[in-house]
Motif scaffolding. Structure first.
Motif, PDB file in Angstrom:
ATOM      1  N   LEU A 129     -39.993  -1.117  82.412  1.00 52.99           N
ATOM      2  CA  LEU A 129     -39.307  -1.531  83.275  1.00 52.99           C
ATOM      3  C   LEU A 129     -39.546  -0.509  84.674  1.00 52.99           C
ATOM      4  O   LEU A 129     -38.791  -0.377  85.470  1.00 52.99           O
ATOM      5  N   TRP A 130     -40.691   0.446  84.554  1.00 54.79           N
ATOM      6  CA  TRP A 130     -41.077   1.269  85.526  1.00 54.79           C
ATOM      7  C   TRP A 130     -42.547   1.030  85.767  1.00 54.79           C
ATOM      8  O   TRP A 130     -43.283   1.068  84.738  1.00 54.79           O
TER       9      TRP A 130
ATOM     10  N   ASP B 101     -36.500   2.314  80.848  1.00 56.21           N
ATOM     11  CA  ASP B 101     -37.446   1.791  79.724  1.00 56.21           C
ATOM     12  C   ASP B 101     -38.554   2.037  80.564  1.00 56.21           C
ATOM     13  O   ASP B 101     -38.905   1.255  81.566  1.00 56.21           O
TER      14      ASP B 101
END
Length: 71
Positions: free
Chosen positions: A50-51, A47
Protein backbone atom coordinates in the motif's frame (compact mmCIF):
# COMPACT_ATOMS: atom_id res chain seq x y z
CA UNK A 1 1.76 19.20 23.82
CA UNK A 2 3.89 18.30 20.77
CA UNK A 3 2.56 15.40 18.69
CA UNK A 4 4.78 13.69 16.11
CA UNK A 5 3.56 11.12 13.59
CA UNK A 6 6.01 8.91 11.72
CA UNK A 7 4.75 7.01 8.67
CA UNK A 8 6.95 4.15 7.54
CA UNK A 9 6.80 1.00 5.47
CA UNK A 10 6.20 -2.03 7.68
CA UNK A 11 8.99 -4.54 8.04
CA UNK A 12 11.48 -3.15 10.52
CA UNK A 13 11.90 -5.02 13.79
CA UNK A 14 9.79 -3.70 16.65
CA UNK A 15 12.75 -2.83 18.88
CA UNK A 16 14.22 -0.58 16.16
CA UNK A 17 10.95 1.31 15.74
CA UNK A 18 10.54 1.66 19.50
CA UNK A 19 14.05 3.09 19.83
CA UNK A 20 13.23 5.57 17.06
CA UNK A 21 10.12 6.68 18.98
CA UNK A 22 12.16 7.22 22.15
CA UNK A 23 14.88 9.16 20.36
CA UNK A 24 12.36 11.37 18.56
CA UNK A 25 10.51 12.11 21.82
CA UNK A 26 13.75 13.07 23.56
CA UNK A 27 14.86 15.26 20.64
CA UNK A 28 11.52 17.07 20.45
CA UNK A 29 11.49 17.66 24.21
CA UNK A 30 15.03 19.03 24.14
CA UNK A 31 14.70 21.24 21.08
CA UNK A 32 11.29 22.66 22.03
CA UNK A 33 12.16 22.92 25.72
CA UNK A 34 9.03 20.90 26.50
CA UNK A 35 8.57 18.37 29.27
CA UNK A 36 9.28 14.89 27.94
CA UNK A 37 6.02 13.72 29.53
CA UNK A 38 4.11 16.08 27.22
CA UNK A 39 5.58 14.71 23.97
CA UNK A 40 3.53 12.20 21.98
CA UNK A 41 5.13 10.17 19.17
CA UNK A 42 3.28 7.58 17.11
CA UNK A 43 4.55 5.30 14.35
CA UNK A 44 2.12 4.25 11.66
CA UNK A 45 3.35 1.26 9.71
CA UNK A 46 1.99 0.83 6.20
CA UNK A 47 1.87 -2.48 4.36
CA UNK A 48 4.48 -2.46 1.52
CA UNK A 49 1.67 -3.28 -0.91
CA UNK A 50 0.00 0.00 0.00
CA UNK A 51 3.07 2.25 -0.40
CA UNK A 52 3.99 3.44 -3.88
CA UNK A 53 7.00 5.49 -4.94
CA UNK A 54 7.35 6.59 -8.54
CA UNK A 55 4.70 4.14 -9.70
CA UNK A 56 6.41 1.14 -8.07
CA UNK A 57 4.90 -0.51 -5.01
CA UNK A 58 7.42 -1.16 -2.24
CA UNK A 59 6.26 -4.80 -2.26
CA UNK A 60 7.19 -5.08 -5.94
CA UNK A 61 10.68 -3.58 -5.73
CA UNK A 62 12.48 -6.83 -4.96
CA UNK A 63 10.50 -8.74 -7.58
CA UNK A 64 11.12 -6.18 -10.35
CA UNK A 65 14.77 -5.58 -9.56
CA UNK A 66 14.05 -1.88 -9.02
CA UNK A 67 16.63 -0.26 -6.76
CA UNK A 68 15.33 0.62 -3.30
CA UNK A 69 13.69 4.04 -3.10
CA UNK A 70 13.55 5.85 0.21
CA UNK A 71 9.95 6.20 1.44
Amino acid sequence: MPIVTINLVAGRDRETVQECLRQVAETVARTLDAPLSSVRVVAQEVDPGLWCVGGVLKSEQAATGEPPVAP
